[in-house]
Design an enzyme around this catalytic site. Structure first.
Site, PDB file in Angstrom:
ATOM      1  N   SER A  39       0.796  -1.228   0.000  1.00  0.00           N
ATOM      2  CA  SER A  39       0.000   0.000   0.000  1.00  0.00           C
ATOM      3  C   SER A  39       0.828   1.278   0.000  1.00  0.00           C
ATOM      4  O   SER A  39       0.306   2.343  -0.311  1.00  0.00           O
ATOM      5  CB  SER A  39      -0.958   0.023   1.186  1.00  0.00           C
ATOM      6  OG  SER A  39      -0.255   0.224   2.397  1.00  0.00           O
ATOM      7  N   LYS A  80       0.834   4.505   6.925  1.00  0.00           N
ATOM      8  CA  LYS A  80       0.204   5.345   5.897  1.00  0.00           C
ATOM      9  C   LYS A  80       0.769   6.753   5.994  1.00  0.00           C
ATOM     10  O   LYS A  80       1.503   7.099   6.907  1.00  0.00           O
ATOM     11  CB  LYS A  80      -1.317   5.405   6.082  1.00  0.00           C
ATOM     12  CG  LYS A  80      -2.029   4.071   6.114  1.00  0.00           C
ATOM     13  CD  LYS A  80      -2.036   3.368   4.790  1.00  0.00           C
ATOM     14  CE  LYS A  80      -2.718   2.009   4.931  1.00  0.00           C
ATOM     15  NZ  LYS A  80      -2.473   1.135   3.835  1.00  0.00           N
TER      16      LYS A  80
END
Length: 183
Positions: A39, A80
């Site tokens: 990701s 993230k």
């Protein structure tokens, strides 16, 4: 015999002190994390090992575009990038980030976007569409992975409480040939 006991006691004190110092450093100052998944490509690769700065983050608080590690659930931590801060609106239109209605550049994605065969990297959305809120709540942030097409992030899990953020991840220390600071 007495000398041996004294020497053993000194060794035990030294080992105990080393364990206490290691605990304090790991619990309050720094930790490590292994990147799990794709990701954050191309910024971070799967299985990159990183240092998480806990103390620096707790002092400075969240900043836009920092890469952070947070508790996504009781058993799982995510890594993230912070996109939106408390009180802000977030929107994507035609692969462009808008914060509070103003375009914001994402230089860390420039090369990745230029290499795409089938743009856009980030589909259109508004904060309200994905979270049901017009603004990011106080004490929370909006996070996204750099690999927007596959990232499970605030578009799916909602905004993240700052209290759940362990710290900022800037240093990749393993594999050694790829040691680097990330932005």
């Amino acid at each position: 015999m007495k000398k041996e006991r004294k020497e053993l006691f000194e060794w035990l004190k030294a080992i105990g002190l080393a364990i206490a110092i290691a605990f304090i450093i790991r619990h309050f100052l720094f930790s490590t994390v292994v990147v799990d998944g794709e990701s954050m490509l191309p910024t971070l690769n799967p299985f990159d090992r990183m240092v998480v700065n806990k103390a620096g983050f707790s002092i400075s608080g969240p900043k836009r575009f920092e890469i952070v590690v947070f508790h996504a659930s009781k058993d799982e931590d995510y890594i993230k990038r912070i996109i939106g801060l408390p009180g802000e609106t977030v929107e994507y239109k035609y692969d462009q980030l808008y914060i509070n209605g103003k375009p914001v550049s994402e230089p860390y994605l420039k090369k990745y976007k230029s290499e795409l065969i089938d743009p856009p990297l980030t589909e259109n959305f508004t904060l309200e569409e994905v979270t049901g809120r017009k603004r990011i709540p106080k004490g929370q942030v909006f996070v996204m992975g750099d690999n927007r097409r596959i990232s499970k992030d605030s578009r799916h899990i909602g905004t993240v409480p700052v209290s759940e953020i362990m710290g900022e991840a800037k240093l990749v220390y393993w594999p050694l040939p790829e040691m680097r600071m990330v932005k």
